[in-house]
Scaffold this active site. Structure first.
Site, mmCIF file in Angstrom:
data_model
loop_
_atom_site.group_PDB
_atom_site.id
_atom_site.type_symbol
_atom_site.label_atom_id
_atom_site.label_comp_id
_atom_site.label_asym_id
_atom_site.label_seq_id
_atom_site.Cartn_x
_atom_site.Cartn_y
_atom_site.Cartn_z
ATOM 1 C CB SER A 37 -0.976 -0.081 1.241
ATOM 2 O OG SER A 37 -1.438 1.288 1.352
ATOM 3 C CE1 TYR B 164 -4.894 -3.380 3.597
ATOM 4 C CE2 TYR B 164 -3.878 -1.102 3.520
ATOM 5 C CZ TYR B 164 -4.540 -2.508 2.929
ATOM 6 O OH TYR B 164 -4.393 -2.483 1.585
ATOM 7 C CE LYS C 274 -1.809 -4.899 1.768
ATOM 8 N NZ LYS C 274 -1.735 -5.885 1.047
#
Length: 277
Positions: A141, A154, A158
């Site tokens: 990301s 999250y 990543k």
């Protein structure tokens, strides 16, 4: 449908039933390549499989289960005889504050977003090495360089995948295997709906939660198929980059964040330099 070209590539794409994975699958098929499309639920791929019966092999896969991943990769190789491009795309969202998340939620999230990608890498490497090379596209990301309230786990998953992929790129380059960390911008993938686990909200965080929701706004993100041409060009490069930001707005945003971070480091340089290490 066109005949299979002798030089057609074989892709393994995880999380291929929706969002970015589905867009990448469709783009590869449209380009005449063959795709092993892996997903927990391959039902949404049925119509596409009918359209490309000789080019598309749907493969049920839960990347969180290491044994299942290794078995599935063997099936993927058997489907078309080799793997040329592996796209580690499967992912999920854990939405909520760091304090709110349960141990079960955190571990389940990392099992998919980090460990799942690692299991895929470990399973495909012997095959790519035996072939003399291949491509690994590690989908992370554009926000993995820093944490953000409500999506901290999250970003953490990543960021961990970013770091291990940098090490991986160094380790496998001598075998002809090229790794690119694909830092995706925001796309209309359904991640915040079908792919999201929400924490149980604590009232004391509601003001910040409201602030963050207002910051996210109601703007409609671009469709995933607008990112697919970048992936197709990237996979065709003879000497691909180790990292690539996908998305014009995201590119500008990451540069701005990097400049802000550099300014922050410089503002505290005097304290950093007290220590000799």
């Amino acid at each position: 449908m066109a005949n299979i070209m002798a030089d057609a590539r074989v892709w393994l794409i995880t999380g291929a039933s929706r969002g970015l994975g589905r867009a990448f699958t469709e783009a590869a098929l449209a380009g005449g390549d063959r795709v092993v499309a892996a997903a927990r639920n391959v039902g949404p791929l049925e119509e596409l499989a009918k359209e490309y019966p000789d080019h598309l092999a749907p493969l049920p896969l839960d990347v969180a289960d290491r044994r299942v991943v290794f078995d599935a990769v063997e099936q993927a190789v058997a489907a078309f005889g080799r793997l040329d491009v592996v796209v580690n795309n499967a992912g999920a969202m854990l939405y909520g504050m760091v304090e709110e998340a349960t141990e079960e939620q955190i571990r389940a999230h990392m099992d998919v977003n980090f460990f799942g990608a690692v299991w895929v890498v470990q399973a495909v490497l012997p095959h790519l090495r035996a072939q003399g090379g291949g491509r690994l596209l590690q989908v992370t990301s554009m926000g993995s360089g820093g944490g953000m309230a409500t999506v901290g786990y999250y970003g953490a998953g990543k960021a961990a995948l970013d770091s291990v992929s940098e090490a991986l790129a160094m380790e496998v380059e001598g075998f002809g295997i090229k790794v690119t960390i694909v830092q995706m911008g925001g796309y209309n993938t359904g991640l915040f709906t079908a792919g999201t686990t929400n924490t149980e909200s604590m009232p004391l965080y509601q003001p910040l939660r409201t602030e963050m929701e207002a910051m996210w706004g109601d703007a409609v993100a671009p469709e995933p198929d607008t990112a697919a041409p970048v992936i197709m060009k990237l996979a065709a490069l003879p000497d691909p980059p180790r990292r690539l930001i996908v998305g014009s707005q995201s590119f500008d945003h990451v540069l701005a964040m990097d400049r802000a971070q550099a300014d922050l480091y410089r503002s505290w340089e005097h304290l950093s330099r007290i220590a000799p290490g």
